[in-house]
Design an enzyme around this catalytic site. Structure first.
Site, mmCIF file in Angstrom:
data_model
loop_
_atom_site.group_PDB
_atom_site.id
_atom_site.type_symbol
_atom_site.label_atom_id
_atom_site.label_comp_id
_atom_site.label_asym_id
_atom_site.label_seq_id
_atom_site.Cartn_x
_atom_site.Cartn_y
_atom_site.Cartn_z
ATOM 1 N N ASP A 18 33.659 69.374 39.010
ATOM 2 C CA ASP A 18 32.365 68.789 39.391
ATOM 3 C C ASP A 18 31.548 69.802 40.193
ATOM 4 O O ASP A 18 31.942 70.199 41.288
ATOM 5 C CB ASP A 18 32.607 67.527 40.223
ATOM 6 C CG ASP A 18 31.361 66.667 40.415
ATOM 7 O OD1 ASP A 18 30.241 67.182 40.238
ATOM 8 O OD2 ASP A 18 31.518 65.474 40.746
ATOM 9 N N HIS A 42 30.962 66.499 36.486
ATOM 10 C CA HIS A 42 30.740 65.257 37.228
ATOM 11 C C HIS A 42 30.995 64.015 36.380
ATOM 12 O O HIS A 42 31.549 63.021 36.864
ATOM 13 C CB HIS A 42 29.307 65.255 37.758
ATOM 14 C CG HIS A 42 28.952 64.065 38.588
ATOM 15 N ND1 HIS A 42 29.588 63.761 39.773
ATOM 16 C CD2 HIS A 42 28.007 63.089 38.406
ATOM 17 C CE1 HIS A 42 29.059 62.664 40.296
ATOM 18 N NE2 HIS A 42 28.108 62.232 39.492
ATOM 19 N N ASP A 43 30.597 64.052 35.130
ATOM 20 C CA ASP A 43 30.730 62.871 34.272
ATOM 21 C C ASP A 43 32.159 62.578 33.839
ATOM 22 O O ASP A 43 32.382 61.636 33.064
ATOM 23 C CB ASP A 43 29.848 63.015 33.031
ATOM 24 C CG ASP A 43 28.463 62.418 33.234
ATOM 25 O OD1 ASP A 43 28.211 61.840 34.308
ATOM 26 O OD2 ASP A 43 27.631 62.529 32.312
ATOM 27 N N ARG A 91 16.000 64.089 32.569
ATOM 28 C CA ARG A 91 17.343 63.762 32.089
ATOM 29 C C ARG A 91 18.062 65.013 31.590
ATOM 30 O O ARG A 91 19.266 65.170 31.812
ATOM 31 C CB ARG A 91 17.252 62.718 30.981
ATOM 32 C CG ARG A 91 18.591 62.303 30.383
ATOM 33 C CD ARG A 91 19.494 61.639 31.415
ATOM 34 N NE ARG A 91 20.592 60.928 30.774
ATOM 35 C CZ ARG A 91 21.526 60.253 31.420
ATOM 36 N NH1 ARG A 91 21.497 60.191 32.742
ATOM 37 N NH2 ARG A 91 22.482 59.622 30.768
ATOM 38 N N SER A 150 29.733 58.290 41.767
ATOM 39 C CA SER A 150 28.421 58.905 41.936
ATOM 40 C C SER A 150 27.542 58.004 42.813
ATOM 41 O O SER A 150 27.926 57.681 43.928
ATOM 42 C CB SER A 150 27.797 59.182 40.568
ATOM 43 O OG SER A 150 26.709 60.073 40.663
#
Length: 352
Positions: free
Chosen positions: A296, A325-326, A206, A133
């Site tokens: 992702d 993505h994580d 967040r 990232s």
């Protein structure tokens, strides 16, 4: 434990000169006599230097980051609240926190500062730079750093879940998150007191980010339409999950830092000022392991495929998982296998 060194001066791309610039870092292993066995780990947006905490599955004897062979280094990114120069650190010229007056760093400014830090630690060349990232953005910028004799300062690259430039899609996500912070009445144009920060805005930012870090199959499969007890105040389980992560970040992060780092990410473009995008990528000759994630939605696999197509010495590997993505922070065994195997096959020749 994190340590801190000081870079005497640093001039940013916008012309601002900073002095007494702190850089927080951690290391594992021992630097060899020639200063060439460093492996640089570049952390993600809200990460810190404690690789053992968030990438422990890759760190250890026999793993991708092996302290018995490598001098593993992680440097905290400027703008982060974890020790390097940032909105929360003291400006030596005023004796007060930088706060909203923190100067804008680009990804290239970060790499230049971190190179000065590595040289202070005795590193002559880096055997491998790896990061996901935001960390992957810095990995790609490291490709353009050279030694005095013109050789690459970093000999091999592992960019994960990233493209060669921030797209309008990614810039838009960051802009929306920043706007959530700006809309909090406690934001006060970034001049909020440390004991009364814009917590609601940061938590909301967040929450938005967490949606982009996951995938629809991940959230649907985990939560569906499950309801929460009425007293919770959040009708659905996914809401409770997002509130939980928003509140966790508020306890460990700073709103000005979040703004500074997301804006730094928007500067990511390896071709900026260097020429045609494809030609710039083709000029990166170091062996490169490009890792993509098939679920992702934030940095889609097509961006890693594009990198691998143009980087002349690239290998493309894909993590197949539903997490989004994580995934690079979740499927650590799979990622460790990819990186360690590639390093054993390719990078041993660059760790002399």
């Amino acid at each position: 434990m994190s340590q801190t060194l000081t870079v005497p001066t640093l001039t940013l791309e916008n012309g601002t000169t900073l002095r007494d610039v702190p850089v927080a870092y951690r290391t594992w292993g021992t630097l060899n006599a020639t200063g060439t066995n460093a492996v640089l780990v570049c952390h993600a947006l809200t990460g810190d230097t404690n690789v053992a905490d968030w990438w422990g599955g890759l760190l250890g004897p026999g793993r991708a980051l092996d302290p018995t062979e490598d001098f593993v280094v992680c440097l905290n990114v400027p703008g982060s609240p974890y020790g390097s120069v940032a909105p929360v650190t003291v400006n030596p010229d005023t004796g007060e926190r930088y706060g909203a007056g923190f100067p804008p760093f680009t990804t290239r400014d970060t790499v230049r500062l971190h190179r000065r830090a590595l040289e202070t630690l005795g590193v002559q060349r880096v055997a491998c730079a790896v990061g996901g990232s935001m960390g992957g953005m810095h990995v790609l910028e490291w490709a353009f750093e050279a030694t005095d004799d013109g050789a690459p300062f970093v000999r091999s690259l592992v960019p994960i879940a990233v493209g060669g430039r921030h797209t309008a899609w990614q810039i838009g996500w960051g802009a929306a998150q920043r706007q959530a912070i700006f809309a909090d009445p406690k934001w006060r144009d970034g001049t909020y007191p440390p004991d009364d920060p814009p917590t609601n805005g940061l938590a909301t930012a967040r929450m938005m980010a967490m949606v982009s870090y996951r995938s629809r199959p991940s959230l649907d499969g985990r939560f569906g339409r499950d309801a929460m007890p009425e007293q919770d105040g959040t009708p659905y389980a996914v809401e409770s999950y997002l509130h939980h992560h928003g509140n966790k970040l508020v306890d460990r992060f700073d709103a000005n830092c979040y703004v500074a780092l997301t804006r730094q990410m928007d500067t990511h473009d390896v071709a900026r000022g260097r020429g045609d995008y494809a030609k710039v990528l083709r000029a990166i000759e170091q062996p490169s392991l490009v890792v993509g994630i098939d679920s992702d939605v934030l940095y889609p696999l097509s961006e890693q495929e594009e990198l691998a197509e143009h980087l002349p010495s690239a290998t493309l590997e894909v993590l197949s998982a539903p997490h989004g993505h994580d995934t690079f922070l979740i499927e650590l065994d799979a990622l460790n296998d990819l990186v360690s195997t590639w390093r054993a096959n390719i990078c041993s020749s660059v760790a002399a």
